[in-house]
Design an enzyme around this catalytic site. Structure first.
Site, PDB file in Angstrom:
ATOM      1  N   THR A   1      51.782  39.412  41.015  1.00  0.00           N
ATOM      2  CA  THR A   1      51.236  38.574  40.318  1.00  0.00           C
ATOM      3  C   THR A   1      49.481  39.107  38.474  1.00  0.00           C
ATOM      4  O   THR A   1      49.734  40.375  38.602  1.00  0.00           O
ATOM      5  CB  THR A   1      49.409  37.975  40.961  1.00  0.00           C
ATOM      6  OG1 THR A   1      49.067  39.249  40.919  1.00  0.00           O
ATOM      7  CG2 THR A   1      49.952  37.593  42.112  1.00  0.00           C
TER       8      THR A   1
ATOM      9  N   GLU B   1      47.050  41.513  40.487  1.00  0.00           N
ATOM     10  CA  GLU B   1      47.852  42.575  41.242  1.00  0.00           C
ATOM     11  C   GLU B   1      47.894  43.646  39.474  1.00  0.00           C
ATOM     12  O   GLU B   1      47.684  44.741  39.837  1.00  0.00           O
ATOM     13  CB  GLU B   1      48.863  42.442  41.498  1.00  0.00           C
ATOM     14  CG  GLU B   1      48.473  41.472  42.960  1.00  0.00           C
ATOM     15  CD  GLU B   1      50.061  41.260  43.658  1.00  0.00           C
ATOM     16  OE1 GLU B   1      49.933  41.416  44.610  1.00  0.00           O
ATOM     17  OE2 GLU B   1      50.625  40.831  43.307  1.00  0.00           O
ATOM     18  N   GLU B   2      48.827  43.257  39.123  1.00  0.00           N
ATOM     19  CA  GLU B   2      48.698  43.821  37.773  1.00  0.00           C
ATOM     20  C   GLU B   2      47.547  44.498  37.191  1.00  0.00           C
ATOM     21  O   GLU B   2      47.530  45.336  36.741  1.00  0.00           O
ATOM     22  CB  GLU B   2      49.893  43.508  36.550  1.00  0.00           C
ATOM     23  CG  GLU B   2      49.849  44.368  35.300  1.00  0.00           C
ATOM     24  CD  GLU B   2      50.824  42.963  34.616  1.00  0.00           C
ATOM     25  OE1 GLU B   2      51.281  44.030  33.407  1.00  0.00           O
ATOM     26  OE2 GLU B   2      51.055  42.014  34.537  1.00  0.00           O
ATOM     27  N   GLY B   3      46.593  43.646  37.086  1.00  0.00           N
ATOM     28  CA  GLY B   3      45.506  44.361  36.508  1.00  0.00           C
ATOM     29  C   GLY B   3      44.782  44.934  37.727  1.00  0.00           C
ATOM     30  O   GLY B   3      44.298  46.190  37.072  1.00  0.00           O
TER      31      GLY B   3
END
Length: 405
Positions: free
Chosen positions: A163, A166-168
């Site tokens: 998501t 999650e990436e951030g």
């Protein structure tokens, strides 16, 4: 003469027995249980972005620190060709594109360790968009990726679309880990310690299809979710993270292509080209961008002959988009601008979500049990070896004397 030889042989054998007893005593006294140095564990993470895919190999000592590995990047490889979303109509090519980097990465890992290497494949905003548009095509691409990786002697842990949050969040972990906000080595204490100051850095990421912002908010924050909570090196962290899909460089280009013949690139690369990554003031940044955008194409092409001619005309619009994003969307101003640092690497480690992802996953990878062995202090060990060597030499001499008589 015979009596002298007999006496000499007897004395030699007596000395040999004495030396052997001393060597035996030295080898038995002060024997301690000691642990062998920890072995090295490895992990691989694929970052499948909207425009390209990269593979990173990480390593950490098996004993870990408060259940979390002290991770370092040992290898990186950029997959040739575009991002995996471009293979939506021919999914098998998505898997094949990874082979060269996989084979290079395996050369870094000792053969005895390869089957224990955890390999993760994470796709970001480009695949998130493809899943919304054609979920079947997205599934087929991931299936081909998984099929290819499973052909290699590694512990494949799955291919998934992560998501935006999650990436951030993983990007936030990466930058704070590299800047030693979580743990740092103390030469005085000869161990890893938690920094006294509880400060952390926020993280901004501009990709091809999305942009992310992550930070620890001041005061209380109620709407926590699973991607906002982490336990690293024995400490708990709660962060705010948000991803803005379709505000990455490529997606913004698609939305503006009818009016503007330009594209948008990431924060660092554009500002690096304009020499604006050394902490310049906002006024200087604005002046530099304005001056650059006022130059003619003839002027630019003659002064930057080595720059990609397809990329050169885009820097003006890219830089203005970044200013708009940071000032109008994220609400930085003249004062807070001085707290922004544009970086693509810290030391030799790439800044991105993959290191934070690997770091968090080390919490779930079991630490290897320490190997205990019997050991001596160096001085006793050296003395025992010396007496054993001398005893062997005298034994050889005694044997020669006996044979001679």
């Amino acid at each position: 003469m015979f009596i002298n030889k007999k006496l000499f042989t007897t004395a030699l054998l007596g000395l040999l027995v004495t030396l052997s007893i001393i060597a035996l005593i030295l080898s038995l006294v002060r024997v301690e249980d000691v642990t062998l140095p920890p072995t090295v564990q490895y992990g691989m993470v694929f970052d499948a972005g909207s425009s390209h895919t990269s593979l990173f190999v990480y390593e950490w000592d098996s004993d870990k620190q408060n259940n979390t590995g002290v991770v370092s990047q040992t290898f990186s490889c950029d997959v040739q060709g575009p991002g995996i979303t471009s293979y939506a109509n021919d999914p098998s090519k998505a898997g094949d594109s990874l082979r060269e980097c996989l084979e290079e990465a395996l050369k870094v890992v000792p053969a005895a360790k390869q089957r224990d290497v955890s390999v993760y494949f994470g796709a970001t905003a480009g695949m998130r968009l493809l899943r919304e548009q054609n979920s079947s095509a997205a599934d087929q691409v991931l299936a081909e990726v998984a099929k290819t990786i499973q052909e290699y002697p590694v512990a494949f842990c799955g291919a998934q679309i992560i998501t935006g949050e999650e990436e951030g969040a993983y990007g936030w972990i990466t930058i704070n880990y590299l800047l030693e906000s979580f743990t740092k080595y103390s030469p005085k204490a000869h161990m890893w310690v938690h920094p006294e100051a509880d400060d952390s850095f926020g993280a901004l990421d501009l990709g091809g299809a999305s942009t992310q912002i992550s930070f620890v908010p001041k005061g209380s924050f109620i709407n926590w979710n699973e991607t906002s909570r982490f336990t690293l090196y024995g400490y708990n962290y709660n962060i705010y993270t948000h991803s803005y899909t379709c505000y990455g460089q490529n997606e913004m280009w698609k939305r503006l292509a009818k009016e503007l013949i330009v594209a948008f690139s990431a924060f660092y690369y554009n500002f690096k080209f304009l020499n604006l990554t050394e902490g310049q003031s906002l006024a200087t940044v604005r002046e530099t961008i304005e001056h650059f955008c006022a130059r003619t194409w003839e002027d630019l092409s003659s002064n930057y002959p080595e720059e990609n001619p397809e990329r050169l005309p885009k820097y003006c619009a890219n830089a203005n988009y970044i200013l708009t994003l940071l000032l109008d969307a994220y609400k930085f101003d003249e004062v807070s601008w001085n707290n922004i640092f544009f970086q693509i690497k810290v030391g030799s480690t790439s800044v991105g979500w993959t290191l934070g992802y690997m770091l968090n996953l080390t919490n779930m990878i079991p630490a290897e049990a320490p190997v205990w062995v019997k050991g001596h202090t160096p001085s006793l060990w050296a003395a025992a070896v010396a007496f054993i060597t001398l005893a062997l030499a005298l034994g050889l001499v005694a044997l020669l004397v006996l044979l001679w008589t």
